[in-house]
Design a protein around this motif. Structure first.
Motif, PDB file in Angstrom:
ATOM      1  N   HIS A  73       0.749  -1.146  -0.073  1.00 46.17           N
ATOM      2  CA  HIS A  73      -0.058  -0.202   0.005  1.00 46.17           C
ATOM      3  C   HIS A  73       0.986   1.339  -0.035  1.00 46.17           C
ATOM      4  N   SER A  74       2.025   1.453   0.489  1.00 44.75           N
ATOM      5  CA  SER A  74       2.846   2.391   0.570  1.00 44.75           C
ATOM      6  C   SER A  74       3.882   2.466  -0.374  1.00 44.75           C
ATOM      7  N   PHE A  75       4.102   1.468  -1.109  1.00 42.98           N
ATOM      8  CA  PHE A  75       5.199   1.322  -2.004  1.00 42.98           C
ATOM      9  C   PHE A  75       5.087   2.241  -3.280  1.00 42.98           C
ATOM     10  N   ASP A  76       6.134   3.261  -3.453  1.00 46.36           N
ATOM     11  CA  ASP A  76       6.000   4.108  -4.668  1.00 46.36           C
ATOM     12  C   ASP A  76       6.819   3.740  -5.756  1.00 46.36           C
ATOM     13  N   ASN A  77       6.097   3.348  -6.873  1.00 50.82           N
ATOM     14  CA  ASN A  77       7.382   2.755  -8.157  1.00 50.82           C
ATOM     15  C   ASN A  77       8.060   3.813  -8.517  1.00 50.82           C
ATOM     16  N   GLU A  78       7.676   5.021  -8.453  1.00 48.76           N
ATOM     17  CA  GLU A  78       8.759   6.133  -8.899  1.00 48.76           C
ATOM     18  C   GLU A  78       9.938   6.368  -7.819  1.00 48.76           C
ATOM     19  N   LYS A  79       9.641   6.332  -6.723  1.00 48.39           N
ATOM     20  CA  LYS A  79      10.794   6.775  -5.693  1.00 48.39           C
ATOM     21  C   LYS A  79      11.411   5.349  -5.478  1.00 48.39           C
ATOM     22  N   GLN A  80      10.965   4.370  -5.440  1.00 47.93           N
ATOM     23  CA  GLN A  80      11.851   3.029  -4.894  1.00 47.93           C
ATOM     24  C   GLN A  80      11.827   2.071  -5.891  1.00 47.93           C
ATOM     25  N   SER A  81      13.027   1.608  -6.319  1.00 51.16           N
ATOM     26  CA  SER A  81      13.322   0.805  -7.826  1.00 51.16           C
ATOM     27  C   SER A  81      12.585  -0.395  -7.410  1.00 51.16           C
ATOM     28  N   LYS A  82      13.213  -1.012  -6.185  1.00 49.51           N
ATOM     29  CA  LYS A  82      12.881  -2.439  -6.137  1.00 49.51           C
ATOM     30  C   LYS A  82      12.103  -3.060  -4.982  1.00 49.51           C
ATOM     31  N   PHE A  83      10.794  -3.527  -5.334  1.00 47.19           N
ATOM     32  CA  PHE A  83       9.834  -3.796  -4.105  1.00 47.19           C
ATOM     33  C   PHE A  83      10.431  -4.919  -3.179  1.00 47.19           C
ATOM     34  N   ALA A  84      11.277  -5.780  -3.415  1.00 47.52           N
ATOM     35  CA  ALA A  84      11.703  -6.578  -2.524  1.00 47.52           C
ATOM     36  C   ALA A  84      12.670  -5.986  -1.403  1.00 47.52           C
ATOM     37  N   THR A  85      13.445  -4.974  -1.717  1.00 45.38           N
ATOM     38  CA  THR A  85      14.195  -4.331  -0.728  1.00 45.38           C
ATOM     39  C   THR A  85      13.371  -3.402   0.282  1.00 45.38           C
ATOM     40  N   TYR A  86      12.402  -2.927  -0.238  1.00 48.22           N
ATOM     41  CA  TYR A  86      11.191  -1.835   0.398  1.00 48.22           C
ATOM     42  C   TYR A  86      10.449  -2.771   1.183  1.00 48.22           C
ATOM     43  N   GLY A  87      10.181  -4.074   0.759  1.00 49.03           N
ATOM     44  CA  GLY A  87       9.038  -4.714   1.277  1.00 49.03           C
ATOM     45  C   GLY A  87      10.014  -5.649   2.570  1.00 49.03           C
ATOM     46  N   ALA A  88      11.145  -5.980   2.419  1.00 50.02           N
ATOM     47  CA  ALA A  88      11.838  -6.577   3.429  1.00 50.02           C
ATOM     48  C   ALA A  88      11.785  -5.508   4.424  1.00 50.02           C
ATOM     49  N   ARG A  89      12.326  -4.467   4.435  1.00 49.14           N
ATOM     50  CA  ARG A  89      12.253  -3.393   5.726  1.00 49.14           C
ATOM     51  C   ARG A  89      11.101  -3.483   6.163  1.00 49.14           C
ATOM     52  N   CYS A  90       9.947  -3.289   5.407  1.00 51.37           N
ATOM     53  CA  CYS A  90       8.429  -3.124   6.235  1.00 51.37           C
ATOM     54  C   CYS A  90       8.368  -4.639   6.966  1.00 51.37           C
ATOM     55  N   ILE A  91       8.424  -5.516   6.299  1.00 48.91           N
ATOM     56  CA  ILE A  91       8.447  -6.855   7.064  1.00 48.91           C
ATOM     57  C   ILE A  91       8.961  -7.033   8.266  1.00 48.91           C
ATOM     58  N   GLU A  92      10.414  -6.653   8.230  1.00 51.31           N
ATOM     59  CA  GLU A  92      11.291  -6.853   9.323  1.00 51.31           C
ATOM     60  C   GLU A  92      10.825  -5.983  10.394  1.00 51.31           C
ATOM     61  N   ASN A  93      10.466  -4.353  10.099  1.00 51.70           N
ATOM     62  CA  ASN A  93       9.801  -3.666  11.138  1.00 51.70           C
ATOM     63  C   ASN A  93       8.375  -4.139  11.798  1.00 51.70           C
ATOM     64  N   GLU A  94       7.655  -4.763  10.901  1.00 47.66           N
ATOM     65  CA  GLU A  94       6.480  -5.299  11.499  1.00 47.66           C
ATOM     66  C   GLU A  94       6.871  -6.483  12.523  1.00 47.66           C
ATOM     67  N   ILE A  95       7.708  -7.292  12.361  1.00 45.10           N
ATOM     68  CA  ILE A  95       8.238  -8.416  13.335  1.00 45.10           C
ATOM     69  C   ILE A  95       8.933  -7.929  14.499  1.00 45.10           C
ATOM     70  N   LEU A  96       9.667  -6.751  14.149  1.00 41.50           N
ATOM     71  CA  LEU A  96      10.403  -6.243  15.403  1.00 41.50           C
ATOM     72  C   LEU A  96       9.429  -5.452  16.505  1.00 41.50           C
ATOM     73  N   MET A  97       8.456  -4.720  15.796  1.00 41.08           N
ATOM     74  CA  MET A  97       7.455  -4.159  16.700  1.00 41.08           C
ATOM     75  C   MET A  97       6.514  -5.283  17.485  1.00 41.08           C
ATOM     76  N   TYR A  98       6.079  -6.237  16.788  1.00 47.14           N
ATOM     77  CA  TYR A  98       5.633  -7.354  17.293  1.00 47.14           C
ATOM     78  C   TYR A  98       6.460  -7.947  18.487  1.00 47.14           C
ATOM     79  N   LEU A  99       7.565  -8.098  18.290  1.00 48.06           N
ATOM     80  CA  LEU A  99       8.468  -8.851  19.423  1.00 48.06           C
ATOM     81  C   LEU A  99       8.634  -8.077  20.571  1.00 48.06           C
TER      82      LEU A  99
END
Length: 211
Positions: A73-99
């Motif tokens: 929902h927050s990924f911007d095709n024009e600003k971020q070139s690779k979704f996997a890199t951006y997505g990995a940060r969001c995934i990790e942040n969510e897990i860290l917040m949970y822990l």
């Protein structure tokens, strides 16, 4: 561990992200589902780093998937070139917040659990011990001297915002301590930015006190 689908090719990823951002209804939902399913391998890879006896892997994957959806929902095709890199940060942040939340909750519960009874048979909690602990005279004098020194240094080495953030963060105004997230909301800036300001301010104070 489950077998997950292979990741999308770069061309497929660009296509489905575009559809997800621009389409409506069923077409949008289908693109979203494909993007989630084909990125679950990434979620599992990140979740595995935080797997422990206290946390179920399935729970970590579920939490990580929430981060993945937020990334879509927050990924911007024009600003971020690779979704996997951006997505990995969001995934990790969510897990860290949970822990962190889980750890904080466990800590809060533990201080209310009974650790024994007094002579009248009433339960004694760790919180009772912590609240009743008194500083001895030497410690009290040492603390008062440091606080007085701190008050003198504060306005000399910190700017207005740094002073305010430290006052709120450590309850130096006489009120309850606030989290970085709560202070961030007050200023309309991110928790990570508050963290950087706090760290810089503490380094300034440390240098000034050592000199």
């Amino acid at each position: 561990m489950k077998t997950f689908l292979q990741p999308l090719t770069k061309e497929e990823e660009v296509y489905y992200l575009q559809v997800f951002k621009t389409a409506d209804g069923e077409k949008k939902e289908n693109a979203k589902q494909i993007l989630i399913e084909r990125n679950l391998r990434l979620v599992a890879h990140i979740a595995k780093k935080y797997q422990s006896a206290e946390v179920d892997m399935e729970d970590l994957i579920s939490i990580g998937t929430i981060g993945l959806i937020k990334a879509l929902h927050s990924f911007d095709n024009e600003k971020q070139s690779k979704f996997a890199t951006y997505g990995a940060r969001c995934i990790e942040n969510e897990i860290l917040m949970y822990l962190r939340s889980k750890k904080k909750c466990a800590k809060e519960v533990s201080i209310y659990e009974p650790i024994g009874t007094d002579r009248d048979g009433n339960a004694i909690h760790l919180l009772d011990i912590l609240e009743s602990k008194q500083l001895d005279v030497v410690e009290k004098i040492h603390l008062e001297k440091n606080l007085e020194k701190l008050k003198q240094v504060f306005p000399k080495v910190l700017n207005h915002r740094e002073r305010e953030i430290l006052l709120l963060r450590y309850g130096l105004t006489g009120k309850e301590e606030l989290t970085q997230k709560e202070i961030g909301k007050m200023y309309g800036i991110s928790r990570s930015y508050i963290s950087r300001i706090e760290k810089k301010a503490l380094e300034k104070l440390k240098a000034a006190l050592e000199n």
